[in-house]
Design an enzyme around this catalytic site. Structure first.
Site, PDB file in Angstrom:
ATOM      1  N   ASP A  51     -17.372   7.087  -1.346  1.00 37.76           N
ATOM      2  CA  ASP A  51     -16.110   6.976  -0.610  1.00 37.76           C
ATOM      3  C   ASP A  51     -15.793   8.374  -0.079  1.00 37.76           C
ATOM      4  O   ASP A  51     -16.422   9.364  -0.470  1.00 37.76           O
ATOM      5  CB  ASP A  51     -15.005   6.458  -1.560  1.00 37.76           C
ATOM      6  CG  ASP A  51     -13.685   6.172  -0.845  1.00 37.76           C
ATOM      7  OD1 ASP A  51     -13.673   6.083   0.403  1.00 37.76           O
ATOM      8  OD2 ASP A  51     -12.644   6.046  -1.535  1.00 37.76           O
TER       9      ASP A  51
ATOM     10  N   HIS B  26      -7.661   0.204  -6.170  1.00 40.05           N
ATOM     11  CA  HIS B  26      -7.822  -0.537  -4.907  1.00 40.05           C
ATOM     12  C   HIS B  26      -8.516  -1.866  -5.233  1.00 40.05           C
ATOM     13  O   HIS B  26      -9.667  -2.091  -4.866  1.00 40.05           O
ATOM     14  CB  HIS B  26      -8.647   0.301  -3.922  1.00 40.05           C
ATOM     15  CG  HIS B  26      -8.542  -0.148  -2.497  1.00 40.05           C
ATOM     16  ND1 HIS B  26      -7.779  -1.219  -2.093  1.00 40.05           N
ATOM     17  CD2 HIS B  26      -9.123   0.333  -1.356  1.00 40.05           C
ATOM     18  CE1 HIS B  26      -7.879  -1.361  -0.777  1.00 40.05           C
ATOM     19  NE2 HIS B  26      -8.699  -0.443  -0.307  1.00 40.05           N
TER      20      HIS B  26
ATOM     21  N   GLN C  41     -10.298  -4.230  -2.598  1.00 41.86           N
ATOM     22  CA  GLN C  41     -11.585  -3.704  -2.128  1.00 41.86           C
ATOM     23  C   GLN C  41     -12.713  -4.174  -3.044  1.00 41.86           C
ATOM     24  O   GLN C  41     -13.791  -4.546  -2.597  1.00 41.86           O
ATOM     25  CB  GLN C  41     -11.532  -2.173  -2.095  1.00 41.86           C
ATOM     26  CG  GLN C  41     -12.806  -1.550  -1.559  1.00 41.86           C
ATOM     27  CD  GLN C  41     -13.043  -1.912  -0.106  1.00 41.86           C
ATOM     28  OE1 GLN C  41     -12.149  -1.745   0.718  1.00 41.86           O
ATOM     29  NE2 GLN C  41     -14.219  -2.405   0.227  1.00 41.86           N
TER      30      GLN C  41
ATOM     31  N   ARG D 256       0.876  -1.178   0.000  1.00 47.46           N
ATOM     32  CA  ARG D 256       0.000   0.000   0.000  1.00 47.46           C
ATOM     33  C   ARG D 256       0.906   1.218   0.000  1.00 47.46           C
ATOM     34  O   ARG D 256       1.662   1.445   0.950  1.00 47.46           O
ATOM     35  CB  ARG D 256      -0.902   0.028   1.235  1.00 47.46           C
ATOM     36  CG  ARG D 256      -1.567   1.394   1.419  1.00 47.46           C
ATOM     37  CD  ARG D 256      -2.619   1.430   2.487  1.00 47.46           C
ATOM     38  NE  ARG D 256      -3.822   0.751   2.048  1.00 47.46           N
ATOM     39  CZ  ARG D 256      -5.018   0.928   2.615  1.00 47.46           C
ATOM     40  NH1 ARG D 256      -5.164   1.749   3.632  1.00 47.46           N
ATOM     41  NH2 ARG D 256      -6.073   0.280   2.168  1.00 47.46           N
TER      42      ARG D 256
ATOM     43  N   CYS E 164     -16.243   1.621   1.269  1.00 43.42           N
ATOM     44  CA  CYS E 164     -15.067   0.817   1.617  1.00 43.42           C
ATOM     45  C   CYS E 164     -14.578   1.082   3.037  1.00 43.42           C
ATOM     46  O   CYS E 164     -13.868   0.260   3.602  1.00 43.42           O
ATOM     47  CB  CYS E 164     -13.947   1.076   0.608  1.00 43.42           C
ATOM     48  SG  CYS E 164     -13.297   2.755   0.659  1.00 43.42           S
TER      49      CYS E 164
ATOM     50  N   ARG F 216     -13.155  -8.491   2.996  1.00 46.06           N
ATOM     51  CA  ARG F 216     -11.759  -8.270   2.632  1.00 46.06           C
ATOM     52  C   ARG F 216     -10.942  -9.509   2.983  1.00 46.06           C
ATOM     53  O   ARG F 216     -10.085  -9.937   2.213  1.00 46.06           O
ATOM     54  CB  ARG F 216     -11.199  -7.030   3.363  1.00 46.06           C
ATOM     55  CG  ARG F 216     -11.847  -5.705   2.954  1.00 46.06           C
ATOM     56  CD  ARG F 216     -11.519  -5.322   1.526  1.00 46.06           C
ATOM     57  NE  ARG F 216     -10.087  -5.224   1.318  1.00 46.06           N
ATOM     58  CZ  ARG F 216      -9.345  -4.165   1.651  1.00 46.06           C
ATOM     59  NH1 ARG F 216      -9.915  -3.086   2.137  1.00 46.06           N
ATOM     60  NH2 ARG F 216      -8.037  -4.153   1.433  1.00 46.06           N
TER      61      ARG F 216
HETATM   62  N1   CP Z   1     -11.083   0.002   2.935  1.00 48.38           N
HETATM   63  C1   CP Z   1      -9.800  -0.030   3.303  1.00 48.38           C
HETATM   64  O1   CP Z   1      -8.906  -0.317   2.511  1.00 48.38           O
HETATM   65  O2   CP Z   1      -9.582   0.261   4.622  1.00 48.38           O
HETATM   66  P1   CP Z   1      -8.191   0.551   5.320  1.00 48.38           P
HETATM   67  O3   CP Z   1      -7.682   1.866   4.818  1.00 48.38           O
HETATM   68  O4   CP Z   1      -8.529   0.596   6.801  1.00 48.38           O
HETATM   69  O5   CP Z   1      -7.228  -0.559   5.016  1.00 48.38           O
HETATM   70  N1  NVA Z   2     -10.000   6.594  -1.358  1.00 50.37           N
HETATM   71  C1  NVA Z   2      -9.553   6.258  -0.025  1.00 50.37           C
HETATM   72  C2  NVA Z   2      -9.732   4.803   0.256  1.00 50.37           C
HETATM   73  C3  NVA Z   2      -9.335   4.355   1.634  1.00 50.37           C
HETATM   74  C4  NVA Z   2      -9.461   2.901   1.835  1.00 50.37           C
HETATM   75  C5  NVA Z   2      -8.091   6.664   0.131  1.00 50.37           C
HETATM   76  O1  NVA Z   2      -7.314   6.478  -0.820  1.00 50.37           O
HETATM   77  O2  NVA Z   2      -7.741   7.206   1.175  1.00 50.37           O
END
Ligand code: CP
Ligand code: NVA
Length: 302
Positions: free
Chosen positions: A216, A128, A131, A101, A256, A284
């Site tokens: 989101d 993502h 997700q 990530r 998400c 997940r």
């Molecule tokens: N939805 C998601 O990816 O959550 P986190 O940022 O908590 O991993």
């Molecule tokens: N769009 C959000 C998703 C978090 C899981 C981000 O990138 O912060």
């Protein structure tokens, strides 16, 4: 050839659907004796925060007999600019898969180029995919196959939205997207999504007759300096009761998480009867374990 999941469209429709079916089967069976990953390790590189992604991979690997290593950028040499090429080579001699990530999709591609083991995108600036495997699972569980149905994306054309666009192709549903001007999804991703993707003028048009309504956060990780500007730009894009009434009566609401009640979604919707956010979050774990099985070539024959 080593398979990676850097974006959902790295999978064929058949593969993506197969992973979701397998995730449902794993969740239904919850067999504590099923431990395919004994002796296997997953390295998890994080340069951004996470609750669900970290815990679902870590807990999932342990449940299935393996082990996951949480590696934050600052605690590793990555935070001191060790080249991704060296990180990839070294980790892939010690671990069976790598999850990352970070901000840059290009860096993930570089990591994958030099990795002998599967690399999984746990969120980047552009995608993502994990997700969306969980989201397709929750949709299927609650309302059957997404095929031929319609989803409404309300709000930022961000990383999750991009993966939703790719999901529309792989799972064969229509996706209507309503974003404020300047916050639309990337043109090339919309274009690749073909005729299933429609950018519409406002939230009400997107939600009309939808089977699923999704939103989101308006401010993704790394965009915190833009928060005030975004709050203004996204006024009128909250998923509230009035908007949900435009969707089908049996529509479900997805997010998400993390969510901001009173911003992108009202508390009445996210905590209301149409919301399936906690099943979505739980998925997940199951979807990612089905994914790891797949990438390691360990999916049992049906
Ligand atoms: N939805 C998601 O990816 O959550 P986190 O940022 O908590 O991993
Ligand atoms: N769009 C959000 C998703 C978090 C899981 C981000 O990138 O912060």
């Amino acid at each position: 050839m080593t398979r990676h999941l850097l974006k959902l469209s790295d999978l064929s429709a058949q593969e993506a659907q197969g992973i979701v079916e397998r995730a449902i089967a794993l969740k239904n069976s919850r067999d504590p004796a099923y431990r395919p990953f004994i002796g296997k390790t997953l390295a998890m590189l994080f340069t951004k925060s996470s609750t669900r992604t970290r815990v679902s991979f870590e807990s999932g690997m342990v449940k299935f007999g393996g082990h996951a290593l949480f590696l934050s950028a600052n605690a590793t040499q990555m935070g001191r600019d060790e080249p991704l090429r060296d990180t990839a080579n070294v980790l892939s001699r010690m671990c069976d898969a790598i999850m990352i990530r970070n901000d840059s999709q290009a860096d993930q591609e570089e990591l994958a180029r030099h990795s002998r083991v599967p690399v999984i995108n746990g969120l980047s600036n552009l995608h993502h995919p994990c997700q969306l495997l969980a989201d397709m699972q929750v949709w299927t569980e609650h309302r059957g196959s997404p095929k031929g149905k319609t989803a409404a994306w309300i709000g930022d054309g961000n990383n999750v939205c991009h993966s939703f666009i790719e999901a529309a192709q792989l799972f064969d549903f229509k996706l209507k997207i309503a974003s404020p001007k300047g916050y639309e999804p990337a043109q090339e991703i919309v274009r690749a999504g073909g005729s299933r993707i429609e950018l519409v003028a406002d939230a009400a048009s997107a939600a009309a007759g939808a089977d699923v309504v999704i939103t989101d956060t308006w401010t993704s990780m790394g965009q915190e300096a833009e928060t005030q500007r975004r709050l203004k730009a996204f006024a009128g894009y909250q998923v509230d009761d009035a908007l949900m009434k435009r969707a089908k009566p049996e529509a479900i609401f997805l997010h998400c998480l993390p969510a901001h009640r009173g911003e992108e979604v009202s508390a009445s919707v996210i905590d209301g009867p149409q919301s399936v956010i906690y099943d979505e979050a739980e998925n997940r774990l199951w979807a990612q374990m089905a994914l790891v099985e797949f990438l390691l070539g360990m999916t049992p024959k049906a």
